[in-house]
Each structure stands twice: as C-alpha cells, then as structure tokens.
Write an enzyme that holds these catalytic residues in place. Sequence first.
Site, mmCIF file in Angstrom:
data_model
loop_
_atom_site.group_PDB
_atom_site.id
_atom_site.type_symbol
_atom_site.label_atom_id
_atom_site.label_comp_id
_atom_site.label_asym_id
_atom_site.label_seq_id
_atom_site.Cartn_x
_atom_site.Cartn_y
_atom_site.Cartn_z
ATOM 1 N N CYS A 76 -3.921 10.841 1.357
ATOM 2 C CA CYS A 76 -3.223 9.496 1.161
ATOM 3 C C CYS A 76 -1.772 9.749 0.420
ATOM 4 O O CYS A 76 -0.824 9.540 1.212
ATOM 5 C CB CYS A 76 -3.983 8.398 -0.200
ATOM 6 S SG CYS A 76 -5.605 8.369 0.332
ATOM 7 N N LYS A 85 0.847 -1.170 -0.019
ATOM 8 C CA LYS A 85 -0.080 0.062 -0.068
ATOM 9 C C LYS A 85 0.808 1.104 0.041
ATOM 10 O O LYS A 85 0.443 2.153 -0.761
ATOM 11 C CB LYS A 85 -0.954 -0.003 1.097
ATOM 12 C CG LYS A 85 -1.823 1.218 1.260
ATOM 13 C CD LYS A 85 -2.552 1.392 0.190
ATOM 14 C CE LYS A 85 -3.363 2.671 0.352
ATOM 15 N NZ LYS A 85 -4.360 2.997 -0.693
HETATM 16 N N1 SAJ Z 1 -1.639 14.909 -8.695
HETATM 17 C C1 SAJ Z 1 -0.810 15.634 -9.409
HETATM 18 N N2 SAJ Z 1 -0.332 15.247 -10.419
HETATM 19 C C2 SAJ Z 1 -0.796 14.097 -11.133
HETATM 20 C C3 SAJ Z 1 -1.582 13.391 -10.326
HETATM 21 C C4 SAJ Z 1 -2.160 13.832 -9.089
HETATM 22 O O1 SAJ Z 1 -0.343 16.727 -8.956
HETATM 23 O O2 SAJ Z 1 -0.093 13.351 -12.004
HETATM 24 C C5 SAJ Z 1 -2.094 15.451 -7.172
HETATM 25 C C6 SAJ Z 1 -3.573 15.479 -7.236
HETATM 26 O O3 SAJ Z 1 -4.093 16.788 -7.695
HETATM 27 C C7 SAJ Z 1 -3.864 15.388 -5.625
HETATM 28 C C8 SAJ Z 1 -2.762 14.397 -5.311
HETATM 29 O O4 SAJ Z 1 -1.678 14.186 -6.344
HETATM 30 O O5 SAJ Z 1 -3.619 16.488 -5.005
HETATM 31 C C9 SAJ Z 1 -3.368 13.039 -4.972
HETATM 32 O O6 SAJ Z 1 -4.344 12.679 -6.035
HETATM 33 P P1 SAJ Z 1 -4.234 10.976 -6.764
HETATM 34 O O7 SAJ Z 1 -5.321 11.205 -7.675
HETATM 35 O O8 SAJ Z 1 -3.012 10.753 -7.040
HETATM 36 O O9 SAJ Z 1 -4.738 10.355 -5.507
HETATM 37 P P2 SAJ Z 1 -5.948 9.911 -4.405
HETATM 38 O O10 SAJ Z 1 -5.241 10.111 -3.032
HETATM 39 O O11 SAJ Z 1 -7.027 10.498 -4.912
HETATM 40 O O12 SAJ Z 1 -5.848 8.308 -4.670
HETATM 41 C C10 SAJ Z 1 -4.691 7.683 -4.548
HETATM 42 C C11 SAJ Z 1 -4.541 6.402 -5.452
HETATM 43 N N3 SAJ Z 1 -3.590 5.705 -5.398
HETATM 44 C C12 SAJ Z 1 -2.672 5.799 -6.798
HETATM 45 O O13 SAJ Z 1 -3.253 6.072 -7.586
HETATM 46 C C13 SAJ Z 1 -1.488 4.899 -6.409
HETATM 47 C C14 SAJ Z 1 -5.754 5.675 -4.863
HETATM 48 O O14 SAJ Z 1 -5.672 4.320 -5.894
HETATM 49 C C15 SAJ Z 1 -5.597 5.081 -3.571
HETATM 50 O O15 SAJ Z 1 -6.595 4.139 -3.223
HETATM 51 C C16 SAJ Z 1 -5.754 6.238 -2.551
HETATM 52 O O16 SAJ Z 1 -4.597 7.341 -3.159
HETATM 53 C C17 SAJ Z 1 -5.465 6.070 -1.393
HETATM 54 O O17 SAJ Z 1 -6.539 6.147 -0.546
HETATM 55 O O18 SAJ Z 1 -4.602 5.664 -0.804
#
Ligand code: SAJ
Length: 439
Positions: free
Chosen positions: A275, A221
């Site tokens: 997360c 995780k």
């Molecule tokens: N972000 C960026 N650039 C990107 C992708 C995201 O700046 O290319 C930023 C987003 O704006 C946000 C943050 O990162 O502020 C996190 O966004 P996210 O979509 O990456 O993550 P979460 O927190 O919504 O979901 C993640 C997911 N993990 C992965 O993709 C590895 C999800 O599958 C998990 O279940 C979740 O964390 C969790 O609950 O751990």
Amino acid sequence: MDDSIGVTLKFKKICVIGLGYIGLPTASTFATHGVKVVGVDVNQRVVQTLQNGEVHIYEPGLRTLVQAAIKSGNLVISDHPEAADAFIIAVPTPFKHVHAAAPDAIPAADLSYVIAAAEAIVPHLQPGNLVVLESTSPPRTTVDVVAPILAKSGLQAGADFHLAYSPERVLPGQILRELIENARVIGGLNPVSAQAGCDLYKIFVRGEIIQTTATTAEMVKLMENTYRDVNIAIANEFARLSEHFGTDVWEAIALANRHPRVNILNPGPGVGGHCISVDPWFLVEAAPALTPLIHTARRVNDAQPQFVVDRIAAILGGLPGRRIAILGLAYKPDVDDLRESPAIQVAHLLQNAGAEVLAYEPFAENAQIDGLTTVPDLNTALQNQDMLVLTVAHTPFKNLTPAAVVAQTETRLVMDTVNLWSGPLWQQSDFEIHCLGVC
Ligand code: SAJ
C-alpha cells in the site's frame, strides 16, 4: 426496524471478486451479516484452500470468521462470478517494478487484475445491480477504465446499474475490527450510485459513511497513504541527520512530538507493504510534473535499505565474508506479509556486498525467498554470527531479554533499525547495540 435489515433485503446476494487481505474479510463479514456471498478468486490454490476450510492469509480472527461464514451457508467459494445484486472488485493493483536498466523510471500501475475482474462481471450484470471497485487505483480508474468495460453489457453505468468506488482503510493486523468501525468513503459515478454503495456497506459498517464522487474517493485513498509515505520519509531523513550531527533521533522525535501540533512518525529500514510503498506512485505516474515532493519522498524511502546497509558496513569495517543474521522479514511488525519488505531488501543488499546472510521471520517461519537463506527458528539464526540485525519490531523480538539472547549466541554486536532493544536492560547488557538514527 433496523435499517440495516432493510438494506440486507435489497442486497440478498453479492459477489466479492478477489479473496486477498481485503476481499476475504469483506466477503466473510457480509456473509456473517446475513448476505449470500459468492467469494471469487482466479487463483485455484486460494479456491481449494478455502473450500477445504483452510485460510491462506494470517490475520487475527480471520480463520474463525471465514469458517463461520462458510458454515452458515452464506459464503461459497468459486472461481467465477454469478448473477448477484452487487459485485465488489477487491483485486490487487500492484505496480510494475522498473527495470534495473532504468532505475529512475516511474513504476506504472498494473490494472490488469481490475480489468479482468470487470470483464468477468459483464456477462452477469443486470439492471439495478451495483458494482463497487475497492482496489486502490489511480484517479479516474472507475470512470475511465471500469465503466467502459461494464458498458459492454449493453447497460449504462449510473443509469441502468450503479457504479461506485469505495476504498478500504483497514490496518493489517486490525482488519476485522476496522472494517466495521472505520468511517467509510463511498464515491459514486453519480449521487444515486453513491447512495446505493452506502446502502450496501450500511449492512455492517458502524463508522460514518461519507458519500462523494468516485474520483474524489480514489484521490482520498491515495492521499491518505501518500501523506503517510511523505511523513515516514521525513522521519527517515531526520534519522540520517541525527547520525550526521550525533544526536538520538528517537529522543528528538519524542521531544518534538510533545509539541501539540507535531506528530513525527518513526524512522525505519524502509517502507514496505502493498500500500504505502505503492499508492504514491499512482499519483506520480498520473501527474509527474505535479508531484516532485511525493516522488522525492518515495526515493528517500526506497533508499533507506541502502542507508542501513552502509551503516552496517561502516560498523563491521566491510561486508565481504561477514556473517549476519537478519531478524524479521515481514514488511511491518506482527504480520506475515513479506510484500515489498525493506527487510528483504536489506538482506539482499548485504548479500550482494559479499556478506553471508541468514534470515528468520517468526510470522512466516517457512518463508522461501529467492536468493535468501531463511531458517525456521531464532536459535538457528543466532548461531555463529558477526552481527544481529533487527529489521522488524515483532513482538516476539521485543519480548526477548539480553539473557535470553546471550544464552543462544556468542554475538554481542547488534544493529537495531527499529529502536527495539533500546531500554536500560539492553543498555546495561554486554551487547554493543547500534541503533538507526543514533550515532
Ligand atoms: N512505517 C515506518 N514508520 C512509521 C510507520 C510505518 O517506517 O512510522 C513503515 C512500516 O514498517 C511498513 C510501511 O511503513 O513497512 C507501511 O506500514 P503502515 O503501517 O504505515 O501501513 P500499512 O500498509 O500496513 O497500512 C496502511 C494504512 N494506511 C494509513 O495508515 C494511512 C491502512 O490504514 C491502509 O488501509 C493500508 O495502508 C492500505 O491497505 O492502504
């Protein structure tokens, strides 16, 4: 006979402790798959809201699912656990923010909610039960923290009852679908516990269920989210380099990603949510000498809001007295979750530098944020501003046209931190759009 029906009989009744973004969908999904579920939360507001047939979380389809679960009679909401065949702990594991006086300190994992949930289970634990920790936790939490607490029942984990760790990996906004379709990792204190966990989740999981050890599952995780955080950090650093060298980072990333083995993520105003911005710290705190890269990536992402504010200050020629509208406060597009939001950090940094900031969040129009003035509609946010700052790529903002915005504001200056207003329609408009990563 469908083996999922068989295992449902094995788990007639379960307790899900923690009715947040993960616990509530999980409890409701089990309930709509024929299992009696006691959904437990210590927050009386949450208990009352759910018992009144309302839902305290925005997630597409969740309200309908919860109401169906309660209407079926399979889901009941309570503020305490009861005897059951299985207990799922899905409570928050935030980190304790570092004190301003020690900005370089490593945030510490806050396991108080996990400990309280495990303690609450002890009086109800019976031989043959299964306990599953779902909360994202530092490696060895299941073995070294949860198991000893549950042992206060007089029962031995892995022998008298099953103990497992199973992280969720659902994407907020897609939770209900991914909860069922995603592959699931079940880590057992021993193989028998892993199998028991597999039997439980087989009730609704259609993705592959992979069994391993509890500590491996905890690591998996953290590795998933840390991998993402490090890759977002390099995208943010590429944005800084592009501004330095005078290129368009978005064009460069699109071209680089045409390589069959390159997948550079998107730069942005920072990394938020409960997360990605939290989980890597669990590894850094647990083994600081072994995690210089992970630590640095966290620092890069945490510094991104200031990088954006410095760019805005340069464009405006200073911040004191300037009127700025922040469009979007959620931590990512099309969610109402403001936790660890970089957009809020940008707003506070601008204000601390003397700007007059108004903020509008379409998915939380009545959001109340300490020290920040929010407005309930876009039109109000657009009035009488020196600059509009796009901080979240919400679909409602993506769907705006220059004509729609021109009709609501005299402002023509835009700072776009998410490359949202980038198409030819905007390039040919009267707006002067400055984009993160583009000089
Ligand atoms: N972000 C960026 N650039 C990107 C992708 C995201 O700046 O290319 C930023 C987003 O704006 C946000 C943050 O990162 O502020 C996190 O966004 P996210 O979509 O990456 O993550 P979460 O927190 O919504 O979901 C993640 C997911 N993990 C992965 O993709 C590895 C999800 O599958 C998990 O279940 C979740 O964390 C969790 O609950 O751990």
